[in-house]
Design a protein around this motif. Structure first.
Motif, PDB file in Angstrom:
ATOM      1  N   PRO A   1      42.806  47.697  45.357  1.00  0.00           N
ATOM      2  CA  PRO A   1      43.458  46.448  45.767  1.00  0.00           C
ATOM      3  C   PRO A   1      42.997  45.226  44.987  1.00  0.00           C
ATOM      4  O   PRO A   1      43.767  44.263  44.843  1.00  0.00           O
ATOM      5  N   ALA A   2      41.767  45.229  44.492  1.00  0.00           N
ATOM      6  CA  ALA A   2      41.285  44.084  43.707  1.00  0.00           C
ATOM      7  C   ALA A   2      42.133  43.892  42.463  1.00  0.00           C
ATOM      8  O   ALA A   2      42.429  42.759  42.059  1.00  0.00           O
TER       9      ALA A   2
ATOM     10  N   VAL B   1      35.518  32.693  42.791  1.00  0.00           N
ATOM     11  CA  VAL B   1      35.507  34.122  43.105  1.00  0.00           C
ATOM     12  C   VAL B   1      34.098  34.698  42.999  1.00  0.00           C
ATOM     13  O   VAL B   1      33.703  35.557  43.789  1.00  0.00           O
TER      14      VAL B   1
ATOM     15  N   GLY C   1      45.305  44.815  42.197  1.00  0.00           N
ATOM     16  CA  GLY C   1      46.605  44.342  42.652  1.00  0.00           C
ATOM     17  C   GLY C   1      46.595  42.857  42.971  1.00  0.00           C
ATOM     18  O   GLY C   1      47.538  42.137  42.631  1.00  0.00           O
ATOM     19  N   VAL C   2      45.533  42.414  43.617  1.00  0.00           N
ATOM     20  CA  VAL C   2      45.411  40.998  43.940  1.00  0.00           C
ATOM     21  C   VAL C   2      45.326  40.157  42.672  1.00  0.00           C
ATOM     22  O   VAL C   2      45.968  39.107  42.558  1.00  0.00           O
ATOM     23  N   MET C   3      44.543  40.614  41.710  1.00  0.00           N
ATOM     24  CA  MET C   3      44.405  39.880  40.456  1.00  0.00           C
ATOM     25  C   MET C   3      45.734  39.839  39.712  1.00  0.00           C
ATOM     26  O   MET C   3      46.110  38.801  39.153  1.00  0.00           O
TER      27      MET C   3
ATOM     28  N   ALA D   1      48.738  40.001  41.008  1.00  0.00           N
ATOM     29  CA  ALA D   1      49.625  39.093  41.732  1.00  0.00           C
ATOM     30  C   ALA D   1      49.263  37.639  41.460  1.00  0.00           C
ATOM     31  O   ALA D   1      50.138  36.783  41.284  1.00  0.00           O
ATOM     32  N   PHE D   2      47.957  37.351  41.411  1.00  0.00           N
ATOM     33  CA  PHE D   2      47.516  35.979  41.155  1.00  0.00           C
ATOM     34  C   PHE D   2      47.919  35.526  39.757  1.00  0.00           C
ATOM     35  O   PHE D   2      48.442  34.419  39.578  1.00  0.00           O
TER      36      PHE D   2
ATOM     37  N   TRP E   1      32.318  36.713  45.909  1.00  0.00           N
ATOM     38  CA  TRP E   1      31.895  38.097  45.740  1.00  0.00           C
ATOM     39  C   TRP E   1      30.392  38.227  45.555  1.00  0.00           C
ATOM     40  O   TRP E   1      29.869  39.337  45.523  1.00  0.00           O
TER      41      TRP E   1
ATOM     42  N   GLN F   1      38.687  49.908  45.803  1.00  0.00           N
ATOM     43  CA  GLN F   1      38.587  48.908  44.746  1.00  0.00           C
ATOM     44  C   GLN F   1      39.920  48.621  44.072  1.00  0.00           C
ATOM     45  O   GLN F   1      40.084  47.588  43.435  1.00  0.00           O
TER      46      GLN F   1
END
Length: 218
Positions: free
Chosen positions: A41-42, A198, A44-46, A48-49, A202, A39
């Motif tokens: 990475p979620a 999203v 990290g992605v957020m 980065a976004f 999801w 979980q």
């Protein structure tokens, strides 16, 4: 919204730093209990976004511009604790590499944008979603939560600057809230679109469901 060095009195930035440090420590402890390796990475992605989205400015009025704050977006999808960590990371990177916000003002910026904004958004969205349990009600809740998060952060920044004696409250408050009321509209529209996309991706159609990150996202 990012307060630079020299704008805050020592007592203000030290006090804000202490509050922010406590909030971040609590967020780390809280998320450590619910996050699993798959979980992480979620987050990290957020992060980065939000970092990338904050680099894109949209026109407001009078030649000024605004950009996504991201507190509401992260709080609604991943919960306020995770949102706090995400926004804190983004703010630190912006300060170190883009000189966006001062080192002494980091605590205040974290308090305003990584603590106050996500929690105001989360509470507002949860309250309105529970009052109006429909698709339209949820959309309105997300928009209002986003707008409120921007206004709350702007209000906190205004008070910090005014109490530091940098700019009188009667000048900084209407200026900050006036412009950020417009910026908040852009924040709300962007957040509604991204959360809708999203959520479908999801499968989080109901406000009561847990987030993909295992936190208390809406």
């Amino acid at each position: 919204m990012h307060i630079p060095d020299g704008f805050l009195d020592t007592r203000i930035w030290v006090g804000a730093g202490v509050l922010s440090a406590g909030a971040v420590a609590a967020a780390v402890a809280k998320t450590r209990k619910v996050l699993e390796d798959r979980q992480v990475p979620a987050l990290g992605v957020m992060a980065a976004f939000i970092f990338a989205a904050q680099m894109v400015n949209f026109p407001v009025a009078g030649g000024t511009s605004g950009h996504l704050l991201g507190g509401a977006l992260a709080a609604i999808l991943l919960g306020p604790w995770s949102a706090g960590l995400i926004l804190t990371t983004v703010l630190i990177i912006q300060m170190l590499f883009f000189y966006d916000g001062g080192l002494t003002a980091l605590g205040a910026n974290v308090l305003n944008m990584a603590v106050i904004a996500p929690w105001v958004a989360y509470g507002t969205c949860r309250l309105v979603s529970n009052l109006f349990r429909s698709s339209a009600g949820r959309t309105a809740a997300i928009f209002l939560a986003s707008w409120m998060s921007v206004m709350a952060a702007a209000l906190a920044a205004s008070l910090e600057i005014a109490f530091s004696g940098t700019v009188p409250l009667k000048i900084v408050l209407p200026a900050m809230l006036g412009w950020h009321a417009l910026i908040g509209i852009g924040e709300g529209l962007i957040t509604v679109v991204v959360v809708s996309f999203v959520s479908r991706l999801w499968g989080l159609e109901q406000p009561e469901q847990k987030s993909v990150a295992g936190g208390e996202g809406l």
